[in-house]
Design a protein around this motif. Structure first.
Motif, PDB file in Angstrom:
ATOM      1  N   LYS A   1     -28.044 141.905  -0.592  1.00 42.06           N
ATOM      2  CA  LYS A   1     -28.129 143.402  -0.318  1.00 42.06           C
ATOM      3  C   LYS A   1     -27.004 144.296  -0.663  1.00 42.06           C
ATOM      4  O   LYS A   1     -26.639 145.197  -0.110  1.00 42.06           O
ATOM      5  CB  LYS A   1     -28.652 143.818   1.127  1.00 42.06           C
ATOM      6  CG  LYS A   1     -29.797 143.092   1.268  1.00 42.06           C
ATOM      7  CD  LYS A   1     -30.474 143.316   2.808  1.00 42.06           C
ATOM      8  CE  LYS A   1     -29.717 142.456   3.999  1.00 42.06           C
ATOM      9  NZ  LYS A   1     -30.349 142.253   4.886  1.00 42.06           N
TER      10      LYS A   1
ATOM     11  N   CYS B   1     -35.888 141.561   1.223  1.00 39.27           N
ATOM     12  CA  CYS B   1     -37.072 141.017   1.403  1.00 39.27           C
ATOM     13  C   CYS B   1     -36.979 139.427   1.881  1.00 39.27           C
ATOM     14  O   CYS B   1     -36.431 138.699   1.178  1.00 39.27           O
ATOM     15  CB  CYS B   1     -37.946 141.199   0.460  1.00 39.27           C
ATOM     16  SG  CYS B   1     -39.560 140.538   0.235  1.00 39.27           S
ATOM     17  N   ASN B   2     -37.888 139.116   2.870  1.00 42.04           N
ATOM     18  CA  ASN B   2     -37.748 137.662   3.294  1.00 42.04           C
ATOM     19  C   ASN B   2     -38.526 137.370   4.417  1.00 42.04           C
ATOM     20  O   ASN B   2     -39.507 138.235   4.656  1.00 42.04           O
ATOM     21  CB  ASN B   2     -36.062 137.493   4.084  1.00 42.04           C
ATOM     22  CG  ASN B   2     -35.848 136.184   4.374  1.00 42.04           C
ATOM     23  OD1 ASN B   2     -36.581 135.307   3.832  1.00 42.04           O
ATOM     24  ND2 ASN B   2     -34.918 135.693   4.978  1.00 42.04           N
TER      25      ASN B   2
ATOM     26  N   GLN C   1     -30.722 136.262  -5.890  1.00 39.18           N
ATOM     27  CA  GLN C   1     -31.831 137.079  -5.237  1.00 39.18           C
ATOM     28  C   GLN C   1     -32.724 137.850  -6.375  1.00 39.18           C
ATOM     29  O   GLN C   1     -33.102 138.967  -6.504  1.00 39.18           O
ATOM     30  CB  GLN C   1     -31.203 138.131  -4.530  1.00 39.18           C
ATOM     31  CG  GLN C   1     -30.199 137.772  -3.223  1.00 39.18           C
ATOM     32  CD  GLN C   1     -30.839 136.887  -2.232  1.00 39.18           C
ATOM     33  OE1 GLN C   1     -30.780 135.753  -2.214  1.00 39.18           O
ATOM     34  NE2 GLN C   1     -31.581 137.578  -1.319  1.00 39.18           N
TER      35      GLN C   1
ATOM     36  N   TYR D   1     -28.454 137.741   6.685  1.00 35.84           N
ATOM     37  CA  TYR D   1     -27.920 137.111   5.474  1.00 35.84           C
ATOM     38  C   TYR D   1     -28.179 135.567   5.513  1.00 35.84           C
ATOM     39  O   TYR D   1     -28.302 135.012   6.502  1.00 35.84           O
ATOM     40  CB  TYR D   1     -26.394 137.575   5.143  1.00 35.84           C
ATOM     41  CG  TYR D   1     -26.526 138.709   5.392  1.00 35.84           C
ATOM     42  CD1 TYR D   1     -26.357 139.828   4.282  1.00 35.84           C
ATOM     43  CD2 TYR D   1     -26.029 139.584   6.637  1.00 35.84           C
ATOM     44  CE1 TYR D   1     -26.468 141.226   4.427  1.00 35.84           C
ATOM     45  CE2 TYR D   1     -25.956 140.720   6.795  1.00 35.84           C
ATOM     46  CZ  TYR D   1     -26.146 141.666   5.578  1.00 35.84           C
ATOM     47  OH  TYR D   1     -26.191 143.142   5.968  1.00 35.84           O
TER      48      TYR D   1
ATOM     49  N   ASN E   1     -31.594 135.447  12.236  1.00 34.09           N
ATOM     50  CA  ASN E   1     -31.613 136.089  10.988  1.00 34.09           C
ATOM     51  C   ASN E   1     -32.921 137.324  11.661  1.00 34.09           C
ATOM     52  O   ASN E   1     -33.976 136.977  12.525  1.00 34.09           O
ATOM     53  CB  ASN E   1     -32.513 135.144   9.875  1.00 34.09           C
ATOM     54  CG  ASN E   1     -32.738 136.049   8.777  1.00 34.09           C
ATOM     55  OD1 ASN E   1     -33.886 136.620   8.550  1.00 34.09           O
ATOM     56  ND2 ASN E   1     -31.499 136.192   7.802  1.00 34.09           N
ATOM     57  N   ASP E   2     -33.029 138.501  10.891  1.00 30.00           N
ATOM     58  CA  ASP E   2     -34.129 139.341  11.370  1.00 30.00           C
ATOM     59  C   ASP E   2     -35.397 138.832  11.121  1.00 30.00           C
ATOM     60  O   ASP E   2     -36.378 139.238  11.860  1.00 30.00           O
ATOM     61  CB  ASP E   2     -33.984 140.822  10.369  1.00 30.00           C
ATOM     62  CG  ASP E   2     -33.734 140.595   8.873  1.00 30.00           C
ATOM     63  OD1 ASP E   2     -33.976 139.404   8.403  1.00 30.00           O
ATOM     64  OD2 ASP E   2     -33.600 141.728   8.234  1.00 30.00           O
TER      65      ASP E   2
ATOM     66  N   ILE F   1     -39.617 140.609   6.700  1.00 32.18           N
ATOM     67  CA  ILE F   1     -39.015 141.878   6.443  1.00 32.18           C
ATOM     68  C   ILE F   1     -39.166 142.505   5.091  1.00 32.18           C
ATOM     69  O   ILE F   1     -39.378 141.706   4.051  1.00 32.18           O
ATOM     70  CB  ILE F   1     -37.536 141.770   6.813  1.00 32.18           C
ATOM     71  CG1 ILE F   1     -37.361 141.197   8.022  1.00 32.18           C
ATOM     72  CG2 ILE F   1     -36.906 143.070   6.664  1.00 32.18           C
ATOM     73  CD1 ILE F   1     -37.345 142.124   9.305  1.00 32.18           C
TER      74      ILE F   1
HETATM   75  C1  BGC Z   1     -31.380 138.704   3.547  1.00 35.01           C
HETATM   76  C2  BGC Z   1     -32.244 137.955   4.601  1.00 35.01           C
HETATM   77  C3  BGC Z   1     -32.646 139.044   5.255  1.00 35.01           C
HETATM   78  C4  BGC Z   1     -33.471 139.923   4.430  1.00 35.01           C
HETATM   79  C5  BGC Z   1     -34.019 141.198   5.094  1.00 35.01           C
HETATM   80  C6  BGC Z   1     -31.938 139.527   2.552  1.00 35.01           C
HETATM   81  O1  BGC Z   1     -31.339 139.959   1.639  1.00 35.01           O
HETATM   82  O2  BGC Z   1     -30.648 137.504   2.769  1.00 35.01           O
HETATM   83  O3  BGC Z   1     -31.319 136.982   5.385  1.00 35.01           O
HETATM   84  O4  BGC Z   1     -33.681 138.509   6.165  1.00 35.01           O
HETATM   85  O5  BGC Z   1     -32.647 140.785   3.355  1.00 35.01           O
HETATM   86  O6  BGC Z   1     -33.186 141.909   5.884  1.00 35.01           O
END
Ligand code: BGC
Length: 475
Positions: A175, A235-236, A295, A158, A209-210, A230
Motif C-alpha cells: 500500500k 485487497c486481501n 502486489q 501487511y 491481519n485485518d 478487505i
Molecule cells: C496487505 C494485507 C492487507 C490488505 C488490506 C494489503 O496491502 O498486504 O495485509 O490485508 O492490504 O488492508
C-alpha cells in the motif's frame, strides 16, 4: 464477446453518443478493461493452484501466512483487551470488553490522524508516534500508570511471517508504505521498545491481519461466514484451513483436522504476470510505486490504485484525442490527486446532465468538462470499477474452489466495498459467471458488510490466544 458473457452495460450507448473521432480510442480502452467470463475462469483456475503452492514447503507468489488463530470463537470468550489498528490514514485504538453471549461486547475507541510523512519516514518515528497515541489513550482510560501491563492485540495489515501469534516479521511493505528498517524484522519488539522508552505499560499479545480480524469478528455474529476479506486501500482475504492441508507446517505435528486461519496475502497473486490482463496503465502504476513487481493483483483491484488508473486513462485521452481541450489539466497530472471516492461519486450520478460529475471536476481539478467529455469520463469509471469488481471475485471464487465451499457468507470490510455502490452487485455477477451457478439458483456465496475486525475481531483473537496459552500470554 464469447457466449455467456454479460452484456456491456453502457458501452454501445456511449459509443453512439460521443463524437466519432473518440470512438477508436474509447473502444481500445474498453477492450483493455473488459474481462470476459472465460478470462475470469482462467484467472481463477491459476489462482487456485497458486493458493495451493503458497501452502507448500517451496512456497510461491501468494504468501498464505499461517496466523496461529486456531478456529472460530465459541461465544464464551471473556475479558478486556486493547486493540490497535494501524491503517493508512488513522490509528485506531479500542478498549473492548467481551461480555456474556455470542456477539456481545462493549467498545470505547479513539482515532489519531497519521501524518502522510510517517509512511515514508523512519521506523523510530513510526513506533514513537504509535507509542505516544497509546499512552494518550491509556491516560484517558486512567491506566497510564497501571502497575500491570495492559494486553493489546495489534492489527498490522501487511504481510508478516508469524513464528507465533505474538510475533510478526514484516515480509514487505505494501500500500505504498516505505519505511526503512522494518522489512525482515519482527514488529513486536520494535513497538515494545518504543513503549518501554516512553513508559507506556502495554504488552502486545497478538499480531492480527485485518482480514483475519474480519473473518473472526464476522463469524462471531454470523456462523455462515467462511471467508473474511478487505476491499479498501488494499485487497486481501483470510479463511480457515485444516493443519493437515498445510505442508509447510507439517513439522509442527498438529492434529490434521485442527483449523487455523490463513491470511492469504493474495494481493501478491500473479507477480509472475502469467494470467492477469495487465494494461499499459497498470504497468505505469507499478513502475511509479515504491515496490515495483510486487502486489500485481492488488494494484489492479484495490482502492489505492483506482483513482490513479482513471487519472492515467484521462491523461492519455487528453494527450492523444484532445479530451478536455483548451483546459488546464496540470492538477490532473499530479499523482494521487484522484482517489477511489472520486470514482464512486461519478458512478452515483446517473442523471442526463451529470451535474455532480461536472462539479467534482471543477472543484477538485479545475476542469470544466463538455457534455460529451462527461459521458466519456463516466464510461471510463464504469470500465475501471467493473474490472476491479470482476477481478476481486476471482480471489473469493478461488478460495471457494480450493476448499470445495459450495455455499457460504463472505464478510467484507473496507471503504471501497462499503461506499462504492455498484461494487457488490458487479462482484456477485462475476462470482455467478465463474462458479457457473444456474440462472434460477439464488446466489449460494454472498458478500456481506463485515463486523468490526480491528476492534472486536482483534479482541476475540487475543482472547482465543490467551485461552490457548492457559493464561501464560498475560504473564
Ligand atoms: C496487505 C494485507 C492487507 C490488505 C488490506 C494489503 O496491502 O498486504 O495485509 O490485508 O492490504 O488492508
Amino acid at each position: 464477446m464469447s457466449a455467456g458473457n454479460p452484456p456491456k452495460p453502457l458501452g454501445c450507448q456511449v459509443l453512439a453518443e460521443i463524437p466519432p473521432d473518440y470512438v477508436p480510442a474509447v473502444q481500445r480502452i474498453e477492450d483493455m478493461f473488459t474481462v470476459t467470463t472465460d478470462k475470469l475462469k482462467q484467472i481463477t483456475e491459476h489462482f487456485v493452484s497458486e493458493l495451493e503452492k503458497g501452502l507448500s514447503l517451496e512456497g510461491g507468489n501468494i504468501p498464505m501466512n499461517v496466523t496461529w488463530v486456531m478456529g472460530f470463537p465459541t461465544g464464551n470468550e471473556h475479558g478486556k483487551y486493547f486493540t490497535l489498528d494501524m491503517g493508512g490514514t488513522n490509528l485506531r485504538v479500542c478498549e473492548v470488553v467481551l461480555t456474556d453471549g455470542r456477539g456481545k461486547y462493549e467498545i470505547v475507541q479513539a482515532k489519531y490522524k497519521m501524518r502522510e510523512e510517517l509512511k515514508s519516514g523512519t521506523a523510530d518515528q513510526l513506533w514513537g508516534f504509535i507509542a505516544d497515541c497509546l499512552g494518550e489513550f491509556l491516560e484517558e482510560r486512567h491506566l497510564r500508570h497501571s502497575p500491570e501491563k495492559v494486553p493489546l492485540a495489534f492489527t498490522f495489515s501487511y504481510p508478516v511471517t508469524q513464528p507465533s501469534i505474538r510475533n510478526g516479521i514484516l515480509q514487505r511493505w505494501t500500500k505504498d508504505f516505505n519505511i526503512d528498517g522494518v522489512e525482515g524484522h519482527d514488529v513486536v519488539p520494535q513497538l515494545e521498545a518504543a513503549l518501554e522508552q516512553k513508559n507506556v505499560p502495554i504488552k502486545i499479545i497478538a499480531i492480527v491481519n485485518d482480514t483475519t480480524g474480519t473473518l473472526i469478528a464476522s463469524s462471531y455474529e454470523d456462523p455462515l461466514i467462511q471467508i473474511g476479506s478487505i476491499f479498501s486501500t488494499g485487497c486481501n482475504a483470510a479463511y480457515m484451513e485444516n493443519c493437515g492441508s498445510i505442508p509447510k507446517i507439517k513439522d509442527k505435528n498438529l492434529p490434521p483436522d485442527t483449523p487455523v486461519a490463513i491470511n492469504t496475502e493474495y494481493g501478491a497473486f500473479d507477480n509472475e504476470r502469467k494470467v492477469l490482463p495487465l494494461t499499459p496503465f497498470d504497468g505505469e502504476i507499478d513502475r511509479a510505486s515504491p515496490r515495483p513487481g510486487q502486489q500485481t493483483y492488488e494494484k489492479m483491484v484495490a482502492g489505492l490504485y483506482l483513482g490513479e488508473l482513471l487519472r492515467l486513462v484521462l491523461i492519455q485521452l487528453h494527450d492523444t484525442n484532445g479530451l478536455f481541450k483548451g483546459q488546464d489539466i496540470s492538477r490532473l497530472r499530479q499523482t494521487h490527486v484522484v482517489d477511489s471516492s472520486f470514482l464512486a461519486t461519478i458512478e452515483e450520478d446517473v442523471s442526463e446532465a451529470m451535474g455532480d460529475i461536472f462539479n467534482l471536476f471543477d472543484r477538485q481539478l479545475g476542469i470544466k468538462p463538455a457534455p460529451h467529455e462527461l459521458k466519456i469520463v463516466r464510461y471510463m469509471v464504469e470500465l475501471i470499477g467493473t474490472r476491479a469488481a470482476r477481478l476481486y471475485a476471482c480471489g473469493i471464487a478461488a478460495i471457494c474452489k480450493k476448499k470445495n465451499i459450495e455455499s457460504c457468507h463472505v464478510g467484507v470490510d473496507g471503504s471501497v466495498f462499503n461506499k462504492y455502490s455498484h461494487f457488490r452487485e458487479r462482484a456477485a455477477q462475476a462470482l455467478r459467471e465463474i462458479l457457473d451457478w444456474p440462472p434460477d439458483l439464488k446466489d449460494p456465496v454472498t458478500l456481506h458488510s463485515a463486523e468490526d475486525g480491528s476492534g472486536v475481531g482483534a479482541a476475540l483473537i487475543a482472547a482465543l490466544a490467551v485461552e490457548r496459552s492457559d493464561g501464560s500470554l498475560l504473564s
